[in-house]
Write a protein that holds these residues in place. Structure first.
Motif, PDB file in Angstrom:
ATOM      1  N   GLY A 202       0.773  -1.236   0.000  1.00 15.38           N
ATOM      2  CA  GLY A 202       0.000   0.000   0.000  1.00 15.38           C
ATOM      3  C   GLY A 202       0.804   1.285   0.000  1.00 15.38           C
ATOM      4  O   GLY A 202       0.226   2.375   0.098  1.00 15.38           O
ATOM      5  N   TYR A 203       2.121   1.197  -0.133  1.00 17.32           N
ATOM      6  CA  TYR A 203       2.943   2.404  -0.153  1.00 17.32           C
ATOM      7  C   TYR A 203       3.010   2.987  -1.568  1.00 17.32           C
ATOM      8  O   TYR A 203       3.039   2.239  -2.552  1.00 17.32           O
ATOM      9  CB  TYR A 203       4.358   2.102   0.347  1.00 17.32           C
ATOM     10  CG  TYR A 203       4.410   1.728   1.806  1.00 17.32           C
ATOM     11  CD1 TYR A 203       4.227   2.692   2.797  1.00 17.32           C
ATOM     12  CD2 TYR A 203       4.624   0.408   2.199  1.00 17.32           C
ATOM     13  CE1 TYR A 203       4.274   2.344   4.143  1.00 17.32           C
ATOM     14  CE2 TYR A 203       4.669   0.051   3.540  1.00 17.32           C
ATOM     15  CZ  TYR A 203       4.492   1.023   4.504  1.00 17.32           C
ATOM     16  OH  TYR A 203       4.527   0.676   5.836  1.00 17.32           O
ATOM     17  N   GLU A 204       3.060   4.308  -1.645  1.00 20.76           N
ATOM     18  CA  GLU A 204       3.153   4.991  -2.926  1.00 20.76           C
ATOM     19  C   GLU A 204       4.622   5.264  -3.244  1.00 20.76           C
ATOM     20  O   GLU A 204       5.266   6.096  -2.606  1.00 20.76           O
ATOM     21  CB  GLU A 204       2.377   6.311  -2.902  1.00 20.76           C
ATOM     22  CG  GLU A 204       2.375   7.022  -4.250  1.00 20.76           C
ATOM     23  CD  GLU A 204       1.534   8.283  -4.249  1.00 20.76           C
ATOM     24  OE1 GLU A 204       1.574   9.014  -5.263  1.00 20.76           O
ATOM     25  OE2 GLU A 204       0.851   8.543  -3.231  1.00 20.76           O
ATOM     26  N   VAL A 205       5.119   4.547  -4.243  1.00 20.87           N
ATOM     27  CA  VAL A 205       6.514   4.719  -4.659  1.00 20.87           C
ATOM     28  C   VAL A 205       6.557   5.779  -5.754  1.00 20.87           C
ATOM     29  O   VAL A 205       6.005   5.596  -6.838  1.00 20.87           O
ATOM     30  CB  VAL A 205       7.116   3.392  -5.169  1.00 20.87           C
ATOM     31  CG1 VAL A 205       8.555   3.614  -5.635  1.00 20.87           C
ATOM     32  CG2 VAL A 205       7.063   2.329  -4.078  1.00 20.87           C
ATOM     33  N   LEU A 206       7.231   6.890  -5.465  1.00 20.26           N
ATOM     34  CA  LEU A 206       7.323   7.972  -6.433  1.00 20.26           C
ATOM     35  C   LEU A 206       8.471   7.757  -7.416  1.00 20.26           C
ATOM     36  O   LEU A 206       8.406   8.185  -8.571  1.00 20.26           O
ATOM     37  CB  LEU A 206       7.516   9.310  -5.711  1.00 20.26           C
ATOM     38  CG  LEU A 206       6.402   9.736  -4.751  1.00 20.26           C
ATOM     39  CD1 LEU A 206       6.713  11.097  -4.161  1.00 20.26           C
ATOM     40  CD2 LEU A 206       5.043   9.754  -5.448  1.00 20.26           C
ATOM     41  N   TRP A 207       9.529   7.119  -6.926  1.00 23.17           N
ATOM     42  CA  TRP A 207      10.679   6.861  -7.799  1.00 23.17           C
ATOM     43  C   TRP A 207      11.399   5.594  -7.336  1.00 23.17           C
ATOM     44  O   TRP A 207      11.589   5.415  -6.147  1.00 23.17           O
ATOM     45  CB  TRP A 207      11.664   8.046  -7.759  1.00 23.17           C
ATOM     46  CG  TRP A 207      12.863   7.798  -8.613  1.00 23.17           C
ATOM     47  CD1 TRP A 207      14.078   7.282  -8.223  1.00 23.17           C
ATOM     48  CD2 TRP A 207      12.961   7.995 -10.017  1.00 23.17           C
ATOM     49  NE1 TRP A 207      14.925   7.149  -9.291  1.00 23.17           N
ATOM     50  CE2 TRP A 207      14.261   7.596 -10.413  1.00 23.17           C
ATOM     51  CE3 TRP A 207      12.074   8.480 -10.986  1.00 23.17           C
ATOM     52  CZ2 TRP A 207      14.687   7.657 -11.737  1.00 23.17           C
ATOM     53  CZ3 TRP A 207      12.504   8.546 -12.300  1.00 23.17           C
ATOM     54  CH2 TRP A 207      13.806   8.141 -12.661  1.00 23.17           C
ATOM     55  N   PRO A 208      11.777   4.732  -8.287  1.00 16.31           N
ATOM     56  CA  PRO A 208      11.425   4.819  -9.714  1.00 16.31           C
ATOM     57  C   PRO A 208       9.988   4.379  -9.950  1.00 16.31           C
ATOM     58  O   PRO A 208       9.521   3.419  -9.334  1.00 16.31           O
ATOM     59  CB  PRO A 208      12.410   3.863 -10.368  1.00 16.31           C
ATOM     60  CG  PRO A 208      12.753   2.868  -9.303  1.00 16.31           C
ATOM     61  CD  PRO A 208      12.672   3.611  -7.991  1.00 16.31           C
ATOM     62  N   ASN A 209       9.317   5.095 -10.831  1.00 16.83           N
ATOM     63  CA  ASN A 209       7.936   4.777 -11.171  1.00 16.83           C
ATOM     64  C   ASN A 209       7.953   3.919 -12.430  1.00 16.83           C
ATOM     65  O   ASN A 209       7.902   4.430 -13.558  1.00 16.83           O
ATOM     66  CB  ASN A 209       7.133   6.063 -11.401  1.00 16.83           C
ATOM     67  CG  ASN A 209       5.651   5.791 -11.551  1.00 16.83           C
ATOM     68  OD1 ASN A 209       5.207   4.661 -11.370  1.00 16.83           O
ATOM     69  ND2 ASN A 209       4.897   6.807 -11.911  1.00 16.83           N
ATOM     70  N   ILE A 210       8.077   2.613 -12.220  1.00 14.49           N
ATOM     71  CA  ILE A 210       8.280   1.693 -13.333  1.00 14.49           C
ATOM     72  C   ILE A 210       6.955   1.088 -13.763  1.00 14.49           C
ATOM     73  O   ILE A 210       6.282   0.432 -12.979  1.00 14.49           O
ATOM     74  CB  ILE A 210       9.277   0.584 -12.928  1.00 14.49           C
ATOM     75  CG1 ILE A 210      10.598   1.201 -12.478  1.00 14.49           C
ATOM     76  CG2 ILE A 210       9.503  -0.386 -14.085  1.00 14.49           C
ATOM     77  CD1 ILE A 210      11.565   0.199 -11.897  1.00 14.49           C
ATOM     78  N   PRO A 211       6.550   1.287 -15.031  1.00 18.92           N
ATOM     79  CA  PRO A 211       5.294   0.708 -15.511  1.00 18.92           C
ATOM     80  C   PRO A 211       5.316  -0.804 -15.406  1.00 18.92           C
ATOM     81  O   PRO A 211       6.354  -1.447 -15.591  1.00 18.92           O
ATOM     82  CB  PRO A 211       5.251   1.147 -16.988  1.00 18.92           C
ATOM     83  CG  PRO A 211       6.154   2.324 -17.066  1.00 18.92           C
ATOM     84  CD  PRO A 211       7.235   2.083 -16.049  1.00 18.92           C
ATOM     85  N   GLY A 212       4.166  -1.375 -15.092  1.00 19.07           N
ATOM     86  CA  GLY A 212       4.063  -2.826 -15.058  1.00 19.07           C
ATOM     87  C   GLY A 212       4.192  -3.419 -13.681  1.00 19.07           C
ATOM     88  O   GLY A 212       3.865  -4.590 -13.477  1.00 19.07           O
ATOM     89  N   LEU A 213       4.687  -2.606 -12.718  1.00 14.42           N
ATOM     90  CA  LEU A 213       4.765  -3.123 -11.355  1.00 14.42           C
ATOM     91  C   LEU A 213       3.414  -2.994 -10.684  1.00 14.42           C
ATOM     92  O   LEU A 213       2.554  -2.234 -11.119  1.00 14.42           O
ATOM     93  CB  LEU A 213       5.841  -2.364 -10.566  1.00 14.42           C
ATOM     94  CG  LEU A 213       7.280  -2.596 -11.015  1.00 14.42           C
ATOM     95  CD1 LEU A 213       8.227  -1.807 -10.139  1.00 14.42           C
ATOM     96  CD2 LEU A 213       7.653  -4.066 -11.001  1.00 14.42           C
ATOM     97  N   SER A 214       3.238  -3.668  -9.570  1.00 12.75           N
ATOM     98  CA  SER A 214       1.954  -3.642  -8.849  1.00 12.75           C
ATOM     99  C   SER A 214       1.578  -2.221  -8.496  1.00 12.75           C
ATOM    100  O   SER A 214       2.418  -1.403  -8.138  1.00 12.75           O
ATOM    101  CB  SER A 214       2.060  -4.440  -7.550  1.00 12.75           C
ATOM    102  OG  SER A 214       2.692  -5.666  -7.773  1.00 12.75           O
ATOM    103  N   GLN A 215       0.346  -1.907  -8.559  1.00  9.98           N
ATOM    104  CA  GLN A 215      -0.153  -0.577  -8.201  1.00  9.98           C
ATOM    105  C   GLN A 215      -0.818  -0.647  -6.832  1.00  9.98           C
ATOM    106  O   GLN A 215      -1.291  -1.677  -6.428  1.00  9.98           O
ATOM    107  CB  GLN A 215      -1.148  -0.080  -9.255  1.00  9.98           C
ATOM    108  CG  GLN A 215      -0.514   0.018 -10.639  1.00  9.98           C
ATOM    109  CD  GLN A 215       0.631   0.998 -10.694  1.00  9.98           C
ATOM    110  OE1 GLN A 215       0.562   2.074 -10.086  1.00  9.98           O
ATOM    111  NE2 GLN A 215       1.702   0.649 -11.379  1.00  9.98           N
TER     112      GLN A 215
END
Length: 215
Positions: A202-215
């Motif tokens: 449930g954490y919001e990762v701002l960087w790196p924002n890699i497409p395809g990883l879990s949202q």
């Protein structure tokens, strides 16, 4: 980190009655930009920079007049009084002094005697070392609520994966005081599994924002 850990103890100094020409020669010889001016008790009474000399000396086209200026005592152009710091001050305080007073060098004194100097370059190099950017590593930025316990909760995930943390920085998220950004530099070149787990929790990762990883 304390000032005494980063200060240069081998300080080039002059006295107020030395000439501007002597100061210029020392600046060039030692490849430095500042010289503390001390009295017989080795107390700091002023400081001179290469800029002070440039501002004082007229154009090189006026050679004769230029030479006359260089023969003057440095007391005539030195900055006084001088902002100084103590060896046991924190380097964060030095950074604030450099910024607020728009200076690039501070003498370090103890018992009213000069014991070292710290320059803007010294401080910048130290901050680079503290970030861990000089090591092979990856950086992750996580946005979290501004409340107690968030840093231990984040670092626990790193610990469970046995990933070493080189450095941690925390700063406010834009103008939103209810949120913080935790910046971690970690000793792994493949942070993707960790980023995936952070997002799964449930954490919001701002960087790196890699497409395809879990949202």
């Amino acid at each position: 980190m304390l000032v005494e850990e980063i200060m240069n103890k081998d300080v080039v100094t002059l006295k107020p009655d030395h000439s501007i020409k002597e100061a210029l020669e020392l600046l060039n010889e030692h490849h430095i930009k500042h010289i503390p001016i001390v009295n017989d008790q080795y107390s700091v009474v002023g400081i001179i920079s290469d800029r002070d000399i440039r501002d004082a000396a007229p154009s090189t086209l006026e050679k004769q007049k230029n030479q006359a200026i260089l023969d003057h005592n440095i007391e005539s152009i030195m900055t006084s009084p001088v902002i100084t710091v103590h060896p046991l001050d924190f380097i964060e305080e030095i950074a604030s002094i450099f910024y607020e007073h728009e200076i690039a060098c501070v003498p370090v004194t103890k018992d009213n005697r000069l014991v070292g100097v710290v320059t803007e370059k010294d401080l910048l190099y130290t901050l680079i070392q503290l970030t861990g950017i000089h090591e092979q590593s990856s950086q992750i930025e996580v946005k979290v609520p501004n409340k107690a316990g968030m840093l231990p909760a984040i670092t626990k995930i790193f610990g469970e994966r046995k990933i070493n943390i080189s450095s941690v920085f925390i700063y406010p998220f834009k103008d939103d005081h209810s949120q913080k950004i935790i910046v971690l530099r970690i000793q792994t070149m493949n942070p993707m599994p960790l980023i995936d787990e952070l997002k799964d929790k449930g954490y919001e990762v701002l960087w790196p924002n890699i497409p395809g990883l879990s949202q």
